[in-house]
Design a protein around this motif. Sequence first.
Motif, PDB file in Angstrom:
ATOM      1  N   TYR A   1      21.526  26.345  21.174  1.00 28.60           N
ATOM      2  CA  TYR A   1      22.719  25.882  20.956  1.00 28.60           C
ATOM      3  C   TYR A   1      23.130  25.277  19.937  1.00 28.60           C
ATOM      4  O   TYR A   1      22.422  24.121  19.717  1.00 28.60           O
ATOM      5  N   VAL A   2      23.703  25.599  18.310  1.00 30.93           N
ATOM      6  CA  VAL A   2      23.978  24.922  17.781  1.00 30.93           C
ATOM      7  C   VAL A   2      25.194  24.012  17.455  1.00 30.93           C
ATOM      8  O   VAL A   2      26.062  24.582  17.552  1.00 30.93           O
ATOM      9  N   VAL A   3      25.167  23.051  17.559  1.00 29.43           N
ATOM     10  CA  VAL A   3      26.545  22.111  17.449  1.00 29.43           C
ATOM     11  C   VAL A   3      27.021  21.727  15.866  1.00 29.43           C
ATOM     12  O   VAL A   3      26.279  21.043  15.224  1.00 29.43           O
TER      13      VAL A   3
ATOM     14  N   ARG B   1      20.090  34.719  21.279  1.00 30.84           N
ATOM     15  CA  ARG B   1      18.953  33.165  21.442  1.00 30.84           C
ATOM     16  C   ARG B   1      20.250  32.194  20.885  1.00 30.84           C
ATOM     17  O   ARG B   1      19.783  31.129  21.907  1.00 30.84           O
ATOM     18  N   ILE B   2      20.318  32.031  19.512  1.00 32.67           N
ATOM     19  CA  ILE B   2      21.181  31.126  18.292  1.00 32.67           C
ATOM     20  C   ILE B   2      22.132  31.159  19.257  1.00 32.67           C
ATOM     21  O   ILE B   2      22.765  31.923  18.176  1.00 32.67           O
ATOM     22  N   VAL B   3      23.091  30.451  19.500  1.00 33.40           N
ATOM     23  CA  VAL B   3      24.682  30.336  19.250  1.00 33.40           C
ATOM     24  C   VAL B   3      25.220  28.889  18.787  1.00 33.40           C
ATOM     25  O   VAL B   3      24.852  27.745  19.035  1.00 33.40           O
ATOM     26  N   VAL B   4      26.021  29.505  17.854  1.00 36.02           N
ATOM     27  CA  VAL B   4      26.661  27.860  17.006  1.00 36.02           C
ATOM     28  C   VAL B   4      28.250  27.839  17.792  1.00 36.02           C
ATOM     29  O   VAL B   4      28.398  28.974  18.126  1.00 36.02           O
ATOM     30  N   VAL B   5      28.007  26.483  18.166  1.00 37.93           N
ATOM     31  CA  VAL B   5      29.640  26.051  18.627  1.00 37.93           C
ATOM     32  C   VAL B   5      30.265  25.166  17.750  1.00 37.93           C
ATOM     33  O   VAL B   5      29.345  23.928  17.410  1.00 37.93           O
ATOM     34  N   ASP B   6      30.993  24.318  17.340  1.00 37.93           N
ATOM     35  CA  ASP B   6      32.122  24.120  16.968  1.00 37.93           C
ATOM     36  C   ASP B   6      32.950  22.860  17.446  1.00 37.93           C
ATOM     37  O   ASP B   6      33.111  23.165  18.763  1.00 37.93           O
ATOM     38  N   HIS B   7      32.314  21.995  17.153  1.00 33.07           N
ATOM     39  CA  HIS B   7      33.206  20.925  17.917  1.00 33.07           C
ATOM     40  C   HIS B   7      34.518  20.346  18.457  1.00 33.07           C
ATOM     41  O   HIS B   7      34.290  20.220  19.414  1.00 33.07           O
ATOM     42  N   THR B   8      35.150  21.723  18.138  1.00 33.66           N
ATOM     43  CA  THR B   8      36.657  22.044  18.493  1.00 33.66           C
ATOM     44  C   THR B   8      36.230  22.756  19.914  1.00 33.66           C
ATOM     45  O   THR B   8      36.549  22.089  21.041  1.00 33.66           O
ATOM     46  N   LYS B   9      35.288  23.411  19.967  1.00 33.97           N
ATOM     47  CA  LYS B   9      35.308  23.488  21.724  1.00 33.97           C
ATOM     48  C   LYS B   9      34.662  22.512  22.510  1.00 33.97           C
ATOM     49  O   LYS B   9      34.955  23.008  23.840  1.00 33.97           O
ATOM     50  N   ILE B  10      33.745  21.729  22.572  1.00 32.25           N
ATOM     51  CA  ILE B  10      33.421  20.993  22.670  1.00 32.25           C
ATOM     52  C   ILE B  10      34.441  19.982  23.343  1.00 32.25           C
ATOM     53  O   ILE B  10      34.206  19.193  23.929  1.00 32.25           O
TER      54      ILE B  10
ATOM     55  N   LEU C   1      28.704  16.984  25.210  1.00 33.82           N
ATOM     56  CA  LEU C   1      27.589  18.479  24.865  1.00 33.82           C
ATOM     57  C   LEU C   1      27.380  19.376  26.139  1.00 33.82           C
ATOM     58  O   LEU C   1      27.399  19.803  26.116  1.00 33.82           O
ATOM     59  N   TRP C   2      27.843  18.132  27.556  1.00 34.30           N
ATOM     60  CA  TRP C   2      28.065  19.051  28.890  1.00 34.30           C
ATOM     61  C   TRP C   2      29.355  20.025  28.283  1.00 34.30           C
ATOM     62  O   TRP C   2      29.472  21.181  29.218  1.00 34.30           O
ATOM     63  N   ALA C   3      29.903  19.677  27.509  1.00 34.59           N
ATOM     64  CA  ALA C   3      31.319  20.762  27.602  1.00 34.59           C
ATOM     65  C   ALA C   3      31.152  21.673  26.790  1.00 34.59           C
ATOM     66  O   ALA C   3      31.650  23.197  25.795  1.00 34.59           O
ATOM     67  N   ILE C   4      29.773  22.195  26.486  1.00 33.49           N
ATOM     68  CA  ILE C   4      29.897  23.247  25.345  1.00 33.49           C
ATOM     69  C   ILE C   4      29.279  24.860  26.375  1.00 33.49           C
ATOM     70  O   ILE C   4      28.887  25.321  27.497  1.00 33.49           O
ATOM     71  N   PRO C   5      30.390  25.704  26.066  1.00 34.48           N
ATOM     72  CA  PRO C   5      31.137  26.668  26.839  1.00 34.48           C
ATOM     73  C   PRO C   5      30.097  27.598  27.533  1.00 34.48           C
ATOM     74  O   PRO C   5      28.677  27.238  26.395  1.00 34.48           O
TER      75      PRO C   5
ATOM     76  N   LEU D   1      17.542  20.825  27.231  1.00 40.70           N
ATOM     77  CA  LEU D   1      16.953  20.052  26.702  1.00 40.70           C
ATOM     78  C   LEU D   1      17.970  19.564  25.448  1.00 40.70           C
ATOM     79  O   LEU D   1      18.034  20.638  25.172  1.00 40.70           O
ATOM     80  N   TYR D   2      18.100  18.630  24.842  1.00 39.44           N
ATOM     81  CA  TYR D   2      18.517  18.297  24.210  1.00 39.44           C
ATOM     82  C   TYR D   2      17.878  17.900  22.617  1.00 39.44           C
ATOM     83  O   TYR D   2      16.943  16.457  22.839  1.00 39.44           O
ATOM     84  N   PHE D   3      17.595  18.048  21.789  1.00 36.05           N
ATOM     85  CA  PHE D   3      17.330  18.085  20.310  1.00 36.05           C
ATOM     86  C   PHE D   3      17.800  17.176  19.621  1.00 36.05           C
ATOM     87  O   PHE D   3      19.301  17.472  19.109  1.00 36.05           O
TER      88      PHE D   3
END
Length: 313
Positions: free
Chosen positions: A42-44, A66-75, A95-99, A106-108
């Motif tokens: 997930y790329v926030v 495999r790679i999912v872009v997550v916008d700030h508005t989602k989290i 970050l825990w609110a990522i759908p 694992l956080y990078f």
Amino acid sequence: MQEQGWANNSNGTYETRFSNLGEIYYCIASILKYAPFINRIYVVTASQVPEGLSSFPASGLCSEDRIVVVDHTKIFQGIPEALPTFNSLTIETMLWAIPNLSEYFLYFNDDVFLNAPIAKSDLIGADGKIVLRGKMRPIWPLEAKYRLRNLRCKILRNRRIAAHFKTAQMHAAKLAGLSQYLEIGHHPHIIRRRTFCEFFAQNPDVLARQLQHKFRSIDQFLPVGLANHLEIASGNAVVRSPLGCAYLRPQTVNRDLLAQLFHPDIAYGCVQSLDEFEPKWRAKFMRIMRAKFASHLPADARSQVDKDDQAVA
């Protein structure tokens, strides 16, 4: 820039924090190469999609999902007052609110990458406990410095005291009721989603205070640190010695540090403020990374290295 009436000269507003030289490409390539057990990346972002991100699946390096872009508005859904934010500590807190996020993730940071293969057992033990990497330190020296900084802030008035990584870890340890804090480095961190969910459900005031800061504040806790200390307090973690990390910064980069990128016993790497490296060191680093991840970097990322080489030549 202003926050709550203060002139903001925090280190969280430095231009280097918003620069981009393709570091995220190396981060993603390292996961694909060295941690194939990770199911989804997930790329926030803030209403952005990193240039060339789609070239990973397009090049056959991974599946399209495999790679999912997550916008700030989602989290930050349901917390519109927190946006926009330019604060990594505020973003990490949610970050825990990522759908559809896994229970363990694992956080990078985007400037962190895997330097060698890792296994699930490096993150979660056979007994199910989270494996944390670092050293336990007493809180009181950090707390004394924090109070002195706050006193200085009051004396100087319209001056904001820069946030500190260790101070943020201290705040996290205190929230978990500990008298020691786990000193950690700049590397990937294993987090249990439920730990955040349960804590913030029971302590909504703590969450609200953390999210009010648009820029880094010395009063904020380190979200990863909070997760770590809550796991320690509950007996759900074991603390082990840190794995090796090639930590590259503009002030310290040299041949010996770059040589660590070839060492199989150094599991992690972190390149901070690549934009501030001397051109020759930046080019050397990018050439090494291009060769290291040649099999997992799409053409878009490799071409960026070529441009930097030409600028130095």
